[in-house]
Design an enzyme around this catalytic site. Structure first.
Site, PDB file in Angstrom:
ATOM      1  N   GLY A  13      -7.819 -55.378  24.596  1.00 23.75           N
ATOM      2  CA  GLY A  13      -8.444 -55.083  23.311  1.00 23.75           C
ATOM      3  C   GLY A  13      -7.454 -54.359  22.418  1.00 23.75           C
ATOM      4  N   GLN A  71      -4.474 -49.267  15.573  1.00 23.46           N
ATOM      5  CA  GLN A  71      -3.419 -49.193  16.593  1.00 23.46           C
ATOM      6  C   GLN A  71      -2.142 -49.923  16.190  1.00 23.46           C
ATOM      7  OE1 GLN A  71      -6.134 -50.445  20.014  1.00 23.46           O
ATOM      8  NE2 GLN A  71      -4.779 -48.978  20.977  1.00 23.46           N
ATOM      9  N   CYS A 103      -5.251 -47.208  27.365  1.00 24.02           N
ATOM     10  CA  CYS A 103      -5.220 -47.463  25.926  1.00 24.02           C
ATOM     11  C   CYS A 103      -3.761 -47.720  25.540  1.00 24.02           C
ATOM     12  CB  CYS A 103      -5.760 -46.244  25.174  1.00 24.02           C
ATOM     13  SG  CYS A 103      -5.721 -46.426  23.382  1.00 24.02           S
ATOM     14  N   LEU A 104      -3.525 -48.764  24.768  1.00 25.88           N
ATOM     15  CA  LEU A 104      -2.144 -49.097  24.388  1.00 25.88           C
ATOM     16  C   LEU A 104      -1.506 -47.974  23.574  1.00 25.88           C
ATOM     17  CD1 LEU A 104      -2.507 -52.889  23.469  1.00 25.88           C
ATOM     18  CD2 LEU A 104      -1.560 -51.904  25.556  1.00 25.88           C
ATOM     19  N   HIS A 128     -14.743 -49.177  23.432  1.00 25.66           N
ATOM     20  CA  HIS A 128     -13.441 -48.491  23.292  1.00 25.66           C
ATOM     21  C   HIS A 128     -12.801 -48.832  21.937  1.00 25.66           C
ATOM     22  CE1 HIS A 128      -9.448 -47.095  25.100  1.00 25.66           C
ATOM     23  NE2 HIS A 128      -9.081 -47.691  23.979  1.00 25.66           N
ATOM     24  N   GLU A 129     -12.795 -50.128  21.604  1.00 22.64           N
ATOM     25  CA  GLU A 129     -12.152 -50.546  20.345  1.00 22.64           C
ATOM     26  C   GLU A 129     -12.952 -50.077  19.135  1.00 22.64           C
ATOM     27  OE1 GLU A 129      -9.213 -51.376  20.676  1.00 22.64           O
ATOM     28  OE2 GLU A 129      -9.330 -51.818  22.811  1.00 22.64           O
ATOM     29  N   HIS A 184     -12.058 -46.684  18.090  1.00 24.80           N
ATOM     30  CA  HIS A 184     -10.810 -46.607  17.310  1.00 24.80           C
ATOM     31  C   HIS A 184     -11.091 -46.715  15.807  1.00 24.80           C
ATOM     32  CE1 HIS A 184      -7.492 -46.368  20.111  1.00 24.80           C
ATOM     33  NE2 HIS A 184      -7.939 -47.373  20.846  1.00 24.80           N
TER      34      HIS A 184
HETATM   35 ZN   LIG Z   1      -7.418 -47.744  22.777  1.00 28.89          ZN
END
Ligand SMILES: [Zn+2]
Length: 162
Positions: free
Chosen positions: A44, A49, A88-89, A130-131, A134
């Site tokens: 995701g 991000q 998480c990236l 999660h996304e 963000h």
């Molecule tokens: Zn994340």
């Protein structure tokens, strides 16, 4: 090429703006997000991000197809919480057990501006939640206890110094 923004950049803690124009530029941006997601081996990715404060995220979870969510609203979450390990990236190398609703219903638009409703559970529900966070400037470290968050960020600080 889109670059992943990591923790410390204010864009990650800013509420993203709704998309107002569904045009070719938006579609191209979403395509590029999938390229970035694949390159980074994620499941995701939210627009903040990659430094773009817009309410857009994409998912490509195991057992599901690639999906685009624009101006999403979570309209229902199941009351029971499930704990599962997340990464998480924007926090390379950090993984935590995070409790989230096990199922949800989300309404969003695709890149052509067409509305849709989706019911999700399991990994897809987790990725969506999660996304979605963000887009509100919330990070997964905000979903763990303050003490664990403090330790995590200390750990992260050490990681980036190396
Ligand atoms: Zn994340």
């Amino acid at each position: 090429m889109q670059q992943i923004v990591t923790y410390g950049d204010p864009v990650l803690e800013t509420r993203a703006e709704p998309v107002t124009e569904f045009n070719e530029e938006l579609a191209a941006f979403c395509e590029e997000m999938f390229v970035t997601l694949k390159r980074e081996r994620g499941i995701g990715l939210a627009a903040p991000q990659v430094g773009v404060s817009k309410r857009v995220f994409v998912t490509d979870a195991d057992g599901d197809r690639p999906r685009i969510f624009i101006n999403p609203e979570i309209v229902m979450t199941s009351p029971e919480l499930v704990e599962y390990e997340e990464g998480c990236l924007s926090f390379p190398g950090l993984y935590f057990m995070v409790k989230r609703s096990g199922a949800l219903r989300v309404q969003a638009f695709n890149e052509k501006g067409r509305p849709f409703t989706l019911e999700a559970e399991g990994m897809l529900a987790r990725v969506i939640l999660h996304e979605y966070d963000h887009l509100d400037g919330k990070l997964f470290v905000d979903r763990i206890s303050p003490l664990r968050k403090q330790r995590a960020l200390l750990h992260y600080g050490r990681l980036v110094k190396m």
